[in-house]
Design an enzyme around this catalytic site. Structure first.
Site, PDB file in Angstrom:
ATOM      1  CD  GLU A  11     -38.280 105.673 -18.081  1.00 41.59           C
ATOM      2  OE1 GLU A  11     -39.210 105.739 -17.386  1.00 41.59           O
ATOM      3  OE2 GLU A  11     -37.560 106.745 -18.418  1.00 41.59           O
ATOM      4  CG  HIS A  16     -27.939 108.848 -12.767  1.00 42.13           C
ATOM      5  ND1 HIS A  16     -28.186 109.700 -11.503  1.00 42.13           N
ATOM      6  CD2 HIS A  16     -28.488 109.366 -13.611  1.00 42.13           C
ATOM      7  CE1 HIS A  16     -29.253 110.344 -11.910  1.00 42.13           C
ATOM      8  NE2 HIS A  16     -29.341 110.124 -13.375  1.00 42.13           N
TER       9      HIS A  16
END
Ligand SMILES: Cc1ncc(C[n+]2csc(CCOP(=O)(O)OP(=O)(O)O)c2C)c(N)n1
Lengths: 341, 369
Positions: A77, A146
């Site tokens: 990321e 998540h």
């Protein structure tokens, strides 16, 4: 050599009519149209290419635009977000996908130190107009890695714009506006609405201005304010209250930075009551800022304390997924309490 | 002839100025004198800024004494205003030699109205649009992934530019460093990573930073060539960079060049007593003797074109005058006022910032304006 300047957007007259799309289809359509319109737009992230992203938001785009425009990146990321900064500085319009908002952590420094600051620290000599798209929020049995709603971290960072649509129409219009804007935008996609939210989306080109909320339902008795994944439950609660003779005005913020204070204040001034809904943990929740502004501006007009319905200050739980989220019942109960104050 | 992954630093000139290998023809006495001038200018800028610091006219400064050959050599190896640079906070010799106006640099250190970055950052974190010298971020290694992206954009656009990304040895421990280097490698982006290995990260020595022998060997793991250069030998720096830059322009993908040098001064003013606290006088003396400026002077002497004492003194005096003038001009331009605080946060001023600016205006003017 530079990339060719963007083509003028297709105007309404060329392609009329609307279709019913899901929220994720609207995202895909926005990306497809922007890729076609402006050669500077590139779309990338983990698995966004051949696979089309884990949620298939970019499905078919690589086949259509090639690996140069739509590509996979290493699993990092920091480098996805950081590279987006460098690309934007050098003149591209990067649209990066972070696979889950929960995984923005490794890219956090790139977002807050680079993307958010480069215009300011360089006195406008360098700018980073980029978009980071990321699925966020719960309700999909994802457990705490998540399902989180980290928007407050980014809303707290000057230099970033933060948006979260809840309808297909807004998803497309906001994403297009974000790509065409001149600031870095964190674009949260409420993943549980990807396929659950369906709606009319114009076939012609349009944008939804960042910073404007929308009134979803008019009412006089209280104002219900939310954004993103909670909106269907907010509207459900308003419908239930309506059966009891209570008319709630429902506002979808759509943008958190900047947020539509005029719309909110006008409504709360009219109704005298506000219930703020989000699924992020309650402490330092973005809605705390909304509540603060309401009390500061409208203290005399308020008929009851501003109330907040939020997630709990626990890591997002796996098994209690549905209990954790503020559903229609909890929202309606908060409204009743405010009405009976 | 220039091979990657050598165990010893590539060198052309010995500490005393004697060439160890044949001197490439392009290093004529004129060229060497020009490089010497650039290095002296950078060093004297350094010296003057430390003085300004002691006088309390600026609040932070990171010296680069001893590292001039690396930075000047790099500046002279790229196409300024064409290539792009993502530097780090110790890079004023690089910026100066690339043509960032000395006034801009001084102004940034003083945070005056003449600062193109408008007093937004702590001193010595400058940037210059005209030179594509991207403004510096304090956050160690955070320039590395954007540099990779900058190079990816250059490849996408099909231009023959390259991107240079500089950093210290300490930066190579950060996750962002690995992430960015890998990103550039996977994408074959024309990114030249230059490690200014000055052997210390504040008080942490190289051996406390990494367990590999050198930085340049890490390149192998990412699939790019790595070079180890004597960073105090400007001929070596420029020879290796000439080779690497040509490869990059030809589309070879990224490369990592480690310039082995030494930070003779302290890390910053926050670390004034480096010798007493964590370094030995012997070590500093050893590296002072390997000075990059005296090395070029030795070389010029060897070539029969010595720099005279008067000439050297003239160069020094000229730089001091130049800095003094810039300081005068910068200070005369005044301090930026509160208004600029709200500009450049976004492309346009959003309503909440407009309100906050109005609040501050009222406070600052006592409600008069
Ligand atoms: C992310 C981050 N952590 C810590 C610091 C504090 N810090 C400033 S300079 C420095 C040392 C950096 O050393 P190196 O990369 O070798 O560069 P040098 O200063 O030696 O040239 C540290 C730890 C910082 N600026 N950024």
């Amino acid at each position: 050599m530079t990339a060719t300047e963007p083509k003028p957007a297709v105007q309404g007259s060329e392609a009329q009519g609307t279709r019913t799309l899901t929220l994720i289809q609207a995202v895909t359509e926005a990306l497809r149209e922007e890729l076609a319109r402006d050669e500077r737009v590139v779309v990338f992230g983990q698995d966004v290419g051949a696979r089309g992203g884990v949620f298939l938001a970019t499905a078919g785009l690589q086949a259509e635009f090639g690996e140069r425009r739509v590509f996979d990146t290493p699993l990092s990321e920091a480098s996805i977000v950081g590279a987006a900064v460098g690309m934007a500085v050098r003149g591209l319009r990067p649209v990066a996908e972070v696979q889950f908002a929960d995984y923005m952590g490794p890219g956090f420094d790139q977002i807050v130190s680079q993307a958010a600051k480069i215009r300011y620290r360089s006195g406008g000599q360098f700018t980073a107009p980029l978009v980071i798209r990321t699925p966020s929020g719960g309700g999909v049995k994802g457990g705490h890695h998540h399902s989180q709603s980290p928007e407050a971290y980014y809303a707290h960072t000057p230099g970033l714009k933060v948006v979260m649509p809840s309808t297909p129409y807004d998803a497309k219009g906001l994403l297009k506006a974000a790509i065409r804007g001149h600031d870095p935008v964190i674009y949260f996609e409420p993943k549980r609405l990807y396929r659950a939210a369906k709606g009319e989306v114009p076939a012609h080109d349009y944008t939804v201005e960042l910073g404007r909320g929308a009134v979803r339902r008019e009412g006089r008795d209280l104002t219900l304010i939310g954004y993103g994944g909670v909106m269907p439950d907010v509207e459900k609660a308003a419908a239930a209250l309506s059966k009891e003779g209570v008319e709630a005005e429902v506002i979808d913020l759509r943008s958190l930075v900047p947020w539509d204070r005029d719309l909110v204040l006008t409504s709360v001034e009219k109704t005298g009551r506000a219930v703020l809904v989000s699924e992020a943990p309650r402490t330092a929740n973005f809605m705390g800022e909304v509540a603060y502004v309401i009390q500061e501006e409208l203290f005399d007009a308020l008929l009851a304390p501003v109330s907040q319905v939020a997630g709990f200050d626990t890591p997002y739980p796996y098994v209690q997924d549905k209990v954790y989220l503020p559903g229609a019942n909890r929202i309606a109960a908060a409204c009743v309490k405010v009405l009976n104050y | 002839m220039i091979q990657p992954f050598t165990p010893d630093p590539l060198s052309w000139v010995a500490d005393d100025g004697q060439p160890i290998r044949e001197l490439p023809a392009r290093f004529t006495p004129e060229v060497l004198r020009g490089l010497h001038r650039d290095m002296v200018r950078a060093r004297e800028f350094d010296r003057k800024l430390v003085t300004l610091l002691r006088q309390g006219r600026t609040t932070f400064y990171a010296q680069s004494r001893g590292m001039e050959a690396t930075q000047v050599g790099l500046a002279r190896s790229i196409r300024v205003g064409h290539d792009w640079v993502w530097p780090y906070y110790r890079d004023h010799a690089l910026g100066l030699t690339m043509g960032v106006p000395l006034l801009d640099l001084v102004s940034q250190c003083l945070g005056t109205n003449s600062d193109p970055c408008r007093g937004r950052q702590m001193p010595h974190h400058f940037g210059a649009g005209r030179q594509n010298f991207v403004s510096i971020s304090s956050s160690i290694a955070s320039q590395v992934p954007p540099a990779a992206g900058n190079a990816m954009a250059q490849k996408y656009l099909g231009v023959d530019e390259i991107t240079v990304c500089t950093f210290g040895d300490g930066a190579t421990s950060e996750g962002d460093w690995h992430a960015g280097v890998n990103m550039a490698a996977v994408n074959g982006a024309p990114c030249l990573f230059v490690c200014e290995n000055n052997q210390w990260a504040i008080s942490t020595p190289l051996r406390g930073q990494m367990a590999s022998e050198t930085v340049h060997v890490k390149a192998r793991a990412y699939g790019m060539p790595g070079y180890l250069v004597d960073g105090n030998d400007i001929v070596a720096v420029m020879e290796v960079l000439a080779h690497v830059v040509e490869e990059l322009r030809r589309g070879s993908g990224p490369a990592l060049v480690e310039c082995l040098t030494y930070r003779v001064g302290s890390h910053s003013n926050a670390d004034a007593d480096a010798e007493k606290n964590y370094r030995t006088r012997e070590e500093v003396a050893l590296w002072t003797a390997r000075d990059p400026i005296t090395r070029v002077e030795g070389l010029l002497e060897h070539l029969g074109h010595p720099v005279s004492a008067e000439e050297r003194a003239g160069l020094i005096a000229a730089t001091h005058r130049e800095v003094d003038e810039a300081v005068g001009q910068a200070e005369a331009s005044g301090q930026p006022d509160w208004r600029i605080m709200f500009e450049d946060v976004y492309a346009d001023l959003p309503v909440h910032l407009r309100e906050q600016a109005a609040f501050l205006r009222a406070e600052q003017t006592g409600g008069r304006a």
